[in-house]
Scaffold this active site. Structure first.
Site, PDB file in Angstrom:
ATOM      1  NE  ARG A  57      -3.111   0.761  -0.708  1.00  0.00           N
ATOM      2  CZ  ARG A  57      -3.345   0.851  -2.007  1.00  0.00           C
ATOM      3  NH1 ARG A  57      -2.923   1.908  -2.687  1.00  0.00           N
ATOM      4  NH2 ARG A  57      -3.986  -0.104  -2.648  1.00  0.00           N
TER       5      ARG A  57
ATOM      6  CE  LYS B 182      -2.387  28.425  -3.446  1.00  0.00           C
ATOM      7  NZ  LYS B 182      -3.377  28.978  -4.388  1.00  0.00           N
TER       8      LYS B 182
ATOM      9  CE  LYS C  54       0.646  34.911  -1.624  1.00  0.00           C
ATOM     10  NZ  LYS C  54       0.642  34.649  -3.070  1.00  0.00           N
TER      11      LYS C  54
ATOM     12  CD  GLU D 202      -0.613  38.207  -4.583  1.00  0.00           C
ATOM     13  OE1 GLU D 202      -0.529  36.970  -4.551  1.00  0.00           O
ATOM     14  OE2 GLU D 202      -1.258  38.878  -3.744  1.00  0.00           O
TER      15      GLU D 202
ATOM     16  CG  ASP E 299      -3.075  36.965  -7.706  1.00  0.00           C
ATOM     17  OD1 ASP E 299      -2.983  35.783  -8.061  1.00  0.00           O
ATOM     18  OD2 ASP E 299      -3.766  37.333  -6.740  1.00  0.00           O
TER      19      ASP E 299
END
Length: 291
Positions: free
Chosen positions: A101, A136, A168, A198, A219
């Site tokens: 597995r 992410k 950001k 950004e 963005d």
């Protein structure tokens, strides 16, 4: 072998993942299959895609039992079709099933990422725009998942918060503006480190240019605004790298690239993918004594 020096750490992780799965022992295998039973297992694809994680799967079986033999039929980065044999594992049936597995989990997930990445890369064929991933990623699996992106033909963005400055929206708010944020960062980082900003509007693009950003992220801009932003950046500072980001899909990635951006970052490469369907089947070789 596989992850540019990451193998030692990967081996430690595999041992921890095996402890999580096996615990005090594989109760089903121990109570149904005689000790000493040996088999040959075939790992095969149940759908087409790009394979990633073969050395990791081999490492799982090596850690489970160094006497198991693993024979790879394909290499990472190779496209396979339904029914293709990826590898054979031979030896103790107990030990093969103990590692099954975990080995499949790694293969399926990494191959899923590589396959999805390859689809995006194919959509950009003929264009110079580079496809990159983001942060992410699944906690604890970043190196693996970013490796799978490379296998699929993509490239990596920063690996963490430590290796590049990315200013950001919340940094801009906290610092009091793009100009102030870039200035503070520039005064506190090595000259070898780049600063990315950004932006969400043409006014912010202008401010980032004036502030001296090395990379400007566009963005969630529509294609018309993005093309205008790219043109302005290339006129004022041709050396500045442009990056598109935000809700990029297979349907939109080529249009976005045609705006002239240098890079497109896609988070869904590592957080929204379908694992490749891969299976392991035993072909009993010989029996052992009673369990």
């Amino acid at each position: 072998m596989m992850f540019n020096g990451y193998n030692e750490s990967l081996a430690e992780n595999i041992q921890a993942w095996l402890r999580e799965d096996v615990g005090s022992g594989d109760i089903t295998t121990m109570t149904t299959i005689p000790q000493g039973h040996e088999s040959k297992a075939i790992i095969h694809a149940k759908e087409g895609g790009v394979v990633a994680g073969m050395p990791g799967a081999e490492l799982v079986f090596q850690i489970v039992d160094k006497c198991l033999t693993f024979k790879a039929h394909v290499q990472d980065g190779q496209r396979v079709e339904k029914g293709d044999i990826l590898a054979e594992v031979e030896g103790s049936t107990h030990r093969i099933l103990t590692g099954e597995r975990l080995a499949l989990n790694l293969l399926q997930r990494l191959s899923g990422i590589a396959t999805k990445t390859n689809a995006f890369v194919s959509a950009l064929e003929g264009l110079s725009t580079r496809l990159v991933d983001t942060r992410k990623t699944t906690p604890g699996h970043r190196m693996l998942e970013k490796y799978a992106v490379r296998v699929g033909g993509g490239a990596n963005h920063r690996f963490g918060l430590y290796d590049a400055v990315m200013i950001k929206d919340n940094h801009i708010k906290g610092a009091g503006g793009i100009t102030e944020a870039v200035s503070r960062a520039r005064n506190n980082i090595p000259h070898t480190m780049k600063i990315e900003v950004e932006t969400e509007s043409l006014d912010q693009v202008e401010e980032a240019l004036t502030a001296g950003a090395d990379i400007i992220m566009l963005d969630n801009m529509d294609p018309v605004m993005m093309a205008e932003a790219v043109q302005r950046i290339k006129i004022v500072s041709p050396h500045v790298i442009t990056e598109a980001s935000g809700n990029v899909t297979l349907d939109t990635v080529r249009e976005i690239a045609q705006s002239g951006v240098d890079v497109i970052s896609v988070g869904r490469l590592t957080y929204s993918f379908d694992s490749l369907d891969i299976s392991l089947d035993l072909n009993a070789k010989k029996g052992g004594g009673a369990s």
